[in-house]
Design a protein around this motif. Sequence first.
Motif, PDB file in Angstrom:
ATOM      1  N   UNK A  10       0.835  -1.212   0.000  1.00 24.39           N
ATOM      2  CA  UNK A  10       0.000   0.000   0.000  1.00 24.39           C
ATOM      3  C   UNK A  10       0.869   1.260   0.000  1.00 24.39           C
ATOM      4  N   UNK A  11       1.898   1.290   0.838  1.00 26.56           N
ATOM      5  CA  UNK A  11       2.646   2.542   1.020  1.00 26.56           C
ATOM      6  C   UNK A  11       3.702   2.738  -0.061  1.00 26.56           C
ATOM      7  N   UNK A  12       4.371   1.659  -0.477  1.00 24.22           N
ATOM      8  CA  UNK A  12       5.495   1.799  -1.404  1.00 24.22           C
ATOM      9  C   UNK A  12       5.152   1.327  -2.819  1.00 24.22           C
ATOM     10  N   UNK A  13       4.844   0.039  -2.953  1.00 21.72           N
ATOM     11  CA  UNK A  13       4.676  -0.517  -4.295  1.00 21.72           C
ATOM     12  C   UNK A  13       3.539   0.173  -5.042  1.00 21.72           C
TER      13      UNK A  13
ATOM     14  N   UNK B 187     -11.891   3.338  -1.362  1.00 23.47           N
ATOM     15  CA  UNK B 187     -11.850   2.600  -0.087  1.00 23.47           C
ATOM     16  C   UNK B 187     -10.889   3.296   0.866  1.00 23.47           C
ATOM     17  N   UNK B 188     -11.230   3.304   2.147  1.00 23.56           N
ATOM     18  CA  UNK B 188     -10.298   3.827   3.150  1.00 23.56           C
ATOM     19  C   UNK B 188      -9.401   2.676   3.586  1.00 23.56           C
ATOM     20  N   UNK B 189      -8.125   2.948   3.697  1.00 19.17           N
ATOM     21  CA  UNK B 189      -7.202   1.885   4.088  1.00 19.17           C
ATOM     22  C   UNK B 189      -6.518   2.277   5.395  1.00 19.17           C
ATOM     23  N   UNK B 190      -6.742   1.470   6.412  1.00 18.56           N
ATOM     24  CA  UNK B 190      -6.097   1.712   7.707  1.00 18.56           C
ATOM     25  C   UNK B 190      -4.928   0.747   7.839  1.00 18.56           C
TER      26      UNK B 190
END
Length: 483
Positions: free
Chosen positions: A67-70, A370-373
């Motif tokens: 989620x954060x990098x790729x 979508x919200x991603x936690x």
Amino acid sequence: TGMGTGTGRLRSLPALPLVGSLLQLAGHPQLHLRLWSLQGRYGSLYGLWMGSHYVVVVNSYQHAREVLLKKGKAFAGRPRTVTTDLLSRGGKDIAFASYSPLWKFQRKLVHAALSMFGEGSVALEKIICQEAASLCETLSAAQDAALDMAPELTRAVTNVVCSLCFNSSYRRGDPEFEAMLEYSQGIVDTVAKESLVDIFPWLQIFPNKDLALLKKCLKVRDELLQQKFTEHKETFCGDTVRDLMDALLQVRLSAENNSPPAAGLELTDDHLLMTVGDIFGAGVETTTTVLKWTVLYLLHYPEVQRKIQEEMDQKIGLARHPHLSDRPLLPYLEATISEVLRIRPVSPLLIPHVSLTDTSIGEYAIPKGARVIINLWSVHHDEKEWDKPEEFNPGRFLDEKGQHIHSPSPSYLPFGAGIRVCLGEVLAKMELFLFLAWVLQRFTLECPPDQPLPSLEGKFGVVLQVQKFRVKARLREAWRAAS
Ligand code: HEM
Ligand code: PLO
């Protein structure tokens, strides 16, 4: 179900119309722990509904990195919520603004201003050391009393950020400082904690104690920010840049001189004001919180404190003050800071991300919006990645010789990663190192004799807060003898 094609269907918590999955979440104020324990039933990646919002919860580092990098850009959005819209005037800041060309430009300017003014600057090191010295004076004066260190730590950190942002500082008991303490606590208590009004925006029309408190605190903050901003604009002269506020005014000016801003790419005064609000707010609340957690862990683990002091006595001695350039000499202190950031992450759920396109995580399809936690708590307490994750053990961040610090697992993201990575990592680490080195060179921190060890349980919110506790700061014999 091919990897990466996003064909699988994600397991979701049961949801009712309107309320969504709230029945599973209600009554659990420590949201990060609740989302962590739900893995048992739903796996490490699952969906749920908060009112009408679809939320994906990520509990493993593989998915967090995806989620954060790729797929960082696909997940670089932020949700709009009632409380963060109030805080940021509808997303005119950095942290709570969704992804846009203007946001990208704004983040770049702040980054430039921070490196020009903060990171690596000798001036900043001097400011931090001055505040550290003043903190030590106060601790000396309170010798052996059971002291609540929180206000003093906050004032030291606030003064660093104040110097950096506004070229000003606060003396003890300054009424403006007291007002700031109060409003900031009110904001931390009410903003961005997935409270009901953020899930059901229509609740705003009813009287709501938290929302009223937030608005009251923001009024005080806004007056304070506005006053600093006006002062700066009036006295700003293009050639001398006194602080970050000037730096922002200047980079905006020169960007405009190079080429007039394209439509929609204008940074208004509100944007600058909210940006400084972010740096100021993040600068104070995060670093202070980590300092409080560190002191608390040192009370629980006196042997860790002793080891830090032995290392300092050997490498620096007592004849001079610690400098930033001593960082490579003090790996055990660095490892202790790393371990505190692991075991009690400041931002246990980061700030929610939002998918900007239809995309996927692992084999699961994730719809746009979508919200991603990212549950950093889970990532930092994963038994597959960490040996006895519940145990506070700075040694896990050291190599066999104990001379270099490294992370034993890739499952370590205290500052996030990628497009939305923290902007203050360098600044925060400078402050944490210097404040702790100065204090521990002179004092041994102890639990007051008649009191039980304070609780290590955090209080969930936009930062993971520490409960109030008292400390006895005893001047070290070695220091007394040396001076
Ligand atoms: C964002 C951690 C100190 C400024 C973040 C995020 C984390 C974090 C986890 C969210 C990343 C995400 O949503 O993916 C920390 C920790 C700190 C710290 C652990 C102290 C030890 C600071 C300081 C500043 C700062 C001192 C001030 C310069 C920011 C800003 C953002 C941010 C502006 C928003 C970035 C964005 O949304 O693009 N931080 N932070 N932080 N931090 Fe920090
Ligand atoms: C802290 C209270 C201040 O009054 C306002 C503020 C601004 C920026 C926020 C910060 C608060 C809390 C910590 C946050 C920061 C932006 C990035 C940082 C959320 C609410 C983290 C750790 O993500």
